[in-house]
Scaffold this motif. Structure first.
Motif, PDB file in Angstrom:
ATOM      1  N   LEU A   1       1.599   5.082  -2.976  1.00 19.06           N
ATOM      2  CA  LEU A   1       1.578   6.410  -2.379  1.00 19.06           C
ATOM      3  C   LEU A   1       2.923   7.103  -2.554  1.00 19.06           C
TER       4      LEU A   1
ATOM      5  N   VAL B   1       3.247   8.429  -6.090  1.00 24.75           N
ATOM      6  CA  VAL B   1       2.469   9.660  -6.255  1.00 24.75           C
ATOM      7  C   VAL B   1       3.223  10.848  -5.671  1.00 24.75           C
ATOM      8  N   LEU B   2       3.793  10.664  -4.490  1.00 21.74           N
ATOM      9  CA  LEU B   2       4.540  11.753  -3.855  1.00 21.74           C
ATOM     10  C   LEU B   2       5.765  12.142  -4.679  1.00 21.74           C
TER      11      LEU B   2
ATOM     12  N   THR C   1       0.826  -1.213   0.000  1.00 19.03           N
ATOM     13  CA  THR C   1       0.000   0.000   0.000  1.00 19.03           C
ATOM     14  C   THR C   1       0.855   1.257   0.000  1.00 19.03           C
ATOM     15  N   ALA C   2       2.086   1.147   0.538  1.00 23.23           N
ATOM     16  CA  ALA C   2       2.942   2.333   0.644  1.00 23.23           C
ATOM     17  C   ALA C   2       3.587   2.699  -0.690  1.00 23.23           C
TER      18      ALA C   2
END
Length: 260
Positions: free
Chosen positions: A13, A16-17, A9-10
């Motif tokens: 993210l 995206v960052l 899940t990380a």
């Protein structure tokens, strides 16, 4: 029911960052790079697409910017006025208003007429679009009416070095002199002492620097000219337009700042 592992899940993210950071950095440095980066994410070969999109947007800006009141300084045309590095052209940082462009061309021609073969070198100017969009790290290059110029340099024998600067980009090779500015926080007045031994040992060529600044100051189209007080004194410059930029702004003994 199994929960997805934390790293599963990380990772999305984190991607995206990273893309957000890339978008922000490219926008801050080039104005148009963030747009090219965002659009390139829609294609199967994003890096190649980014390069093509960025090149296309950069070329398009040369044609579109005049419709909004700004024009690009030429990076390739021969003449007395030159952009110091193609890096500034590639980053869309060479845009000025037509009035400032004419002022620069006239001043460069004046210096070249007195000293044939002289090249006046432009550093950072402005982005092609949007008044108020900051040209980092500058505090005021946001409307096409400001530009930085490189100093003229000479070798140890005092011979002028055409097209040469002490640092590869024209900035951060500071001339040492007396300063009354105290050490303080929240200041852009970087000394960068660790960088200074890396630069070439050229010296300022006084005649050309004095003539350029005096020519700019006499021109009714010019507003403020920023250089350090110790250079104003050593070059014998006396004009109300020639000023000290203040202790919190960047040092101006590595370049000349001009604005309408």
């Amino acid at each position: 029911m199994r929960r997805p592992a934390l790293h599963q899940t990380a990772l999305p993210l984190l991607r995206v960052l990273l893309h957000i950071c890339a978008f922000a950095l490219l926008t801050a440095l080039t104005q148009l790079g963030g747009i090219a980066w965002a659009l390139s994410r829609l294609f199967r070969r994003p890096l190649l697409t980014f390069a093509l999109l960025y090149a296309g947007l950069t070329l398009l800006a040369v044609w579109v910017a005049p419709l909004t009141g700004r024009t690009a300084l030429s990076c390739f045309a021969p003449g007395a006025l030159q952009v110091q590095s193609l890096l500034y052209c590639a980053a869309n940082r060479t845009y000025v208003t037509p009035e400032l462009k004419t002022l620069l061309q006239d001043a460069a021609a004046e210096v070249e007429a007195h000293h044939p073969g002289t090249q006046t070198l432009v550093l950072d100017a402005g982005f092609p679009f949007v008044t108020g969009f900051p040209l980092l790290p500058h505090l005021s290059h946001d409307d096409g009416e400001k530009v930085d110029l490189a100093f003229f340099y000479a070798d140890a024998a005092g011979e002028y070095l055409p097209g040469r600067t002490r640092s590869p980009i024209g900035y951060f090779a500071f001339e040492q002199g007396t300063s009354n500015c105290p050490d303080q926080w929240l200041s852009l007045r970087w000394d960068l002492a660790w960088l200074q031994p890396l630069w070439k040992g050229y010296q300022l060529e006084p005649a050309r620097n004095r003539l350029l600044i005096e020519t700019l100051a006499r021109d009714p189209r010019s507003g403020k000219i920023f250089i350090e007080p110790h250079l104003q004194q050593s070059l014998g410059l006396h004009n109300a337009k020639i000023r000290f930029q203040g202790c919190r702004a960047a040092r101006h003994d590595d370049h000349i700042h001009l604005q309408l």
